[in-house]
Design a protein around this motif. Structure first.
Motif, PDB file in Angstrom:
ATOM      1  N   SER A 130      -6.405  10.316  -0.184  1.00 53.85           N
ATOM      2  CA  SER A 130      -7.200   9.159   0.232  1.00 53.85           C
ATOM      3  C   SER A 130      -7.255   8.222  -0.957  1.00 53.85           C
ATOM      4  O   SER A 130      -6.904   8.620  -2.073  1.00 53.85           O
ATOM      5  CB  SER A 130      -8.610   9.594   0.626  1.00 53.85           C
ATOM      6  N   PRO A 131      -7.699   6.985  -0.736  1.00 54.87           N
ATOM      7  CA  PRO A 131      -7.780   6.052  -1.875  1.00 54.87           C
ATOM      8  C   PRO A 131      -8.730   6.533  -2.975  1.00 54.87           C
ATOM      9  O   PRO A 131      -8.775   5.940  -4.048  1.00 54.87           O
ATOM     10  CB  PRO A 131      -8.277   4.752  -1.234  1.00 54.87           C
ATOM     11  N   TYR A 176      -0.953   6.849   1.361  1.00 54.47           N
ATOM     12  CA  TYR A 176      -2.279   6.470   1.866  1.00 54.47           C
ATOM     13  C   TYR A 176      -2.199   6.099   3.349  1.00 54.47           C
ATOM     14  O   TYR A 176      -3.153   6.283   4.096  1.00 54.47           O
ATOM     15  CB  TYR A 176      -2.847   5.289   1.076  1.00 54.47           C
ATOM     16  N   TYR A 185      -3.636  -0.159  -5.807  1.00 56.49           N
ATOM     17  CA  TYR A 185      -4.213   0.743  -4.800  1.00 56.49           C
ATOM     18  C   TYR A 185      -4.760   2.054  -5.338  1.00 56.49           C
ATOM     19  O   TYR A 185      -5.705   2.595  -4.782  1.00 56.49           O
ATOM     20  CB  TYR A 185      -3.172   1.060  -3.716  1.00 56.49           C
ATOM     21  N   GLU A 186      -4.151   2.616  -6.364  1.00 56.85           N
ATOM     22  CA  GLU A 186      -4.636   3.933  -6.801  1.00 56.85           C
ATOM     23  C   GLU A 186      -5.901   3.746  -7.650  1.00 56.85           C
ATOM     24  O   GLU A 186      -6.096   2.715  -8.278  1.00 56.85           O
ATOM     25  CB  GLU A 186      -3.515   4.683  -7.537  1.00 56.85           C
ATOM     26  N   GLU A 201       0.868  -1.183   0.000  1.00 60.14           N
ATOM     27  CA  GLU A 201       0.000   0.000   0.000  1.00 60.14           C
ATOM     28  C   GLU A 201       0.903   1.232   0.000  1.00 60.14           C
ATOM     29  O   GLU A 201       1.908   1.283   0.710  1.00 60.14           O
ATOM     30  CB  GLU A 201      -0.890   0.000   1.262  1.00 60.14           C
ATOM     31  N   ILE A 261      -2.211   9.857  -5.937  1.00 58.55           N
ATOM     32  CA  ILE A 261      -1.231  10.515  -5.067  1.00 58.55           C
ATOM     33  C   ILE A 261      -0.452  11.515  -5.926  1.00 58.55           C
ATOM     34  O   ILE A 261       0.059  11.146  -6.993  1.00 58.55           O
ATOM     35  CB  ILE A 261      -0.286   9.462  -4.457  1.00 58.55           C
TER      36      ILE A 261
END
Ligand code: GLN
Length: 273
Positions: free
Chosen positions: A84-85, A69, A199-200, A65, A89
């Motif tokens: 946040s997710p 985050y 994750y993104e 992760e 980023i």
């Protein structure tokens, strides 16, 4: 255990998980848990502490992760942004867009399409105190987070964030249109590094089969969005300079390109020909 021992072990765990700057990241995570700065940790290496509170954060990072985050923020330009997710980023490469935009006359009205954290719009408003801006994101959670960032940075009276599909809900013209659109080819996303692909938000990454879908949508809308002397500054993925220049040309725009620090054409500035 001492802080130095905890750091040593944590760095080993992260390194074994394939993380490059394992020592550096271990320091950031432990500093986050303790609410201190990474340099405080160097000074306090001999102090004892209970490592339990670090464990859940280490587990998340070892599962790849993204650090941002886990700690909840990411620096961009000279500012800190909550992430946040729901949002991409912010990347150092995108600071090329800020440089390109600051080379233009100061804008009165700024629009940021796909604003995410709001990092592009808010960095420009921070540098250009006479500007007012609107940031749009398809994801309401992103628009809400960008609004929170505007408040935290003292820019809430000059920035409004809306939920919408590109500029569909807007009328009016802007001196500067910014966008870091999703530009990764759909087929490539699964092979990206786990922090990104796993994750993104796919919506912030996926540019369709050839990676250019968002540029087509933005360029269709752009002629009605810019003031006569206005300009758009869009982020490009590696290797996209010529295709986006041609799409821009077909829509009646001339282009200049600015490289990022790795020499990759990263920001394209478009003006009416
Ligand atoms: N504008 C935001 C950024 O540059 C989000 C971009 C995106 O989600 N593609 O970080």
């Amino acid at each position: 255990m001492t802080i130095a021992e905890i750091l040593h072990r944590a760095a080993g765990r992260l390194q074994a998980a394939g993380i490059e700057n394992a020592r550096f990241e271990a320091r950031l995570l432990l500093a986050h848990v303790l609410g201190c700065t990474p340099s405080d940790l160097l000074r306090d290496g001999a102090k004892a502490m209970d490592p339990t509170a670090l464990e859940p954060l280490l587990q998340r990072r070892a599962a790849r992760e993204p650090l941002a985050y886990i700690v909840g923020y990411q620096p961009f330009w000279s500012l800190d942004f909550l992430v946040s997710p729901a949002t991409l980023i912010p990347r150092a490469d995108s600071e090329t867009l800020i440089e390109a935009a600051l080379a233009l006359p100061p804008p009165a009205r700024v629009l940021d399409l796909g604003t995410g954290t709001g990092c592009l719009l808010l960095s420009i408003l921070h540098e250009r105190p006479g500007g007012f801006g609107i940031g749009i994101d398809l994801n309401p959670d992103a628009a809400a987070l960008a609004r929170q960032n505007a408040r935290a940075l003292g820019l809430a009276d000059r920035a409004a964030f809306l939920c919408g599909h590109w500029a569909a809900a807007l009328t009016g013209r802007f001196d500067l249109v910014l966008s870091n659109p999703p530009y990764i080819e759909t087929g490539v996303i699964a092979g990206l590094m786990p922090e990104v692909g796993g994750y993104e938000p796919p919506m912030a990454l996926d540019g369709g089969p050839d990676g250019l879908d968002a540029y087509r949508a933005i360029l269709r809308a752009l002629p009605a969005l810019l003031t006569p002397a206005g300009a758009a500054v869009l982020e490009l993925g590696a290797g996209q300079v010529e295709s986006v220049r041609m799409l821009g040309f077909a829509a009646g725009f001339v282009a200049t390109v600015r490289n990022d620090l790795n020499g990759i054409g990263r920001a394209i500035t478009l003006r009416m020909a």
